[in-house]
Design an enzyme around this catalytic site. Structure first.
Site, short mmCIF file in Angstrom:
data_model
loop_
_atom_site.label_atom_id
_atom_site.label_comp_id
_atom_site.label_asym_id
_atom_site.label_seq_id
_atom_site.Cartn_x
_atom_site.Cartn_y
_atom_site.Cartn_z
N ASN A 187 0.88 -1.17 0.00
CA ASN A 187 0.00 0.00 0.00
C ASN A 187 0.92 1.22 0.00
O ASN A 187 1.55 1.52 1.02
CB ASN A 187 -0.91 0.01 1.23
CG ASN A 187 -1.79 1.23 1.30
OD1 ASN A 187 -1.65 2.18 0.53
ND2 ASN A 187 -2.72 1.22 2.24
N ARG A 210 6.07 1.38 2.45
CA ARG A 210 7.11 2.08 1.66
C ARG A 210 8.50 1.74 2.17
O ARG A 210 9.43 1.52 1.37
CB ARG A 210 6.87 3.59 1.69
CG ARG A 210 5.65 4.05 0.94
CD ARG A 210 5.59 5.57 0.77
NE ARG A 210 5.76 6.31 2.01
CZ ARG A 210 4.78 6.69 2.83
NH1 ARG A 210 3.53 6.37 2.54
NH2 ARG A 210 5.04 7.38 3.92
N ARG A 222 0.48 4.23 0.36
CA ARG A 222 0.15 5.27 1.34
C ARG A 222 0.62 4.92 2.75
O ARG A 222 0.55 5.75 3.65
CB ARG A 222 -1.36 5.52 1.34
CG ARG A 222 -1.85 6.06 0.00
CD ARG A 222 -3.30 6.41 0.01
NE ARG A 222 -3.51 7.55 0.91
CZ ARG A 222 -4.67 7.90 1.40
NH1 ARG A 222 -5.75 7.20 1.10
NH2 ARG A 222 -4.78 8.95 2.18
N CYS A 223 1.09 3.70 2.94
CA CYS A 223 1.52 3.22 4.25
C CYS A 223 3.04 3.37 4.40
O CYS A 223 3.80 2.88 3.58
CB CYS A 223 1.13 1.76 4.41
SG CYS A 223 1.81 0.94 5.85
N ARG A 224 3.45 4.04 5.45
CA ARG A 224 4.88 4.28 5.68
C ARG A 224 5.66 2.97 5.83
O ARG A 224 6.73 2.80 5.23
CB ARG A 224 5.07 5.16 6.93
CG ARG A 224 6.53 5.50 7.19
CD ARG A 224 6.71 6.48 8.35
NE ARG A 224 6.07 6.05 9.57
CZ ARG A 224 6.67 5.30 10.50
NH1 ARG A 224 7.90 4.90 10.34
NH2 ARG A 224 6.02 4.96 11.60
#
Length: 113
Positions: free
Chosen positions: A7, A14, A9-11
């Site tokens: 995802n 990433r 948008r997920c730190r």
């Protein structure tokens, strides 16, 4: 080939992807919110993670709180809920050579590389 259920948008997701890239892993990125796994695929992933379905649920998600929290659910029903609502699937999940790891923290995936 290494697969990451990602995802962007997920730190943590990433950070895990960056860790794979730093190690020059050839990575197949599955944007699981857009392309959720089937119930059979998620069942296989759970076996590779050696986790029960409830352990992979993001219980802080509003979808869980509104629709499932406090209910007595079978493993099959929990898997079905995650497939129907992929936001409920904890992330990121990395798979390589039949082994899987949850990237929380990202360094967890090093055990399977």
């Amino acid at each position: 080939m290494t697969t990451i259920y990602h995802n962007p948008r997920c730190r943590k997701s990433r950070e895990t992807l960056a860790l794979l890239e730093e190690r020059n892993e050839s990575t197949d990125i599955v944007l699981y919110l857009d392309n959720p796994p089937s119930e059979a695929e998620l069942g296989k992933i759970l076996k590779q993670l050696n986790m029960s379905p409830i352990e992979l649920v993001r219980k802080s998600e509003q979808i869980w709180k509104d629709n499932y929290k406090g209910q007595s659910m079978s493993d099959t029903e929990i898997i079905s809920a995650m497939v129907k609502n992929p936001k409920l699937i904890e992330r990121p999940i990395v798979i390589k050579n039949g082994k899987a790891a949850l990237g929380r923290p990202p360094e967890n995936v090093l055990n399977i590389l």
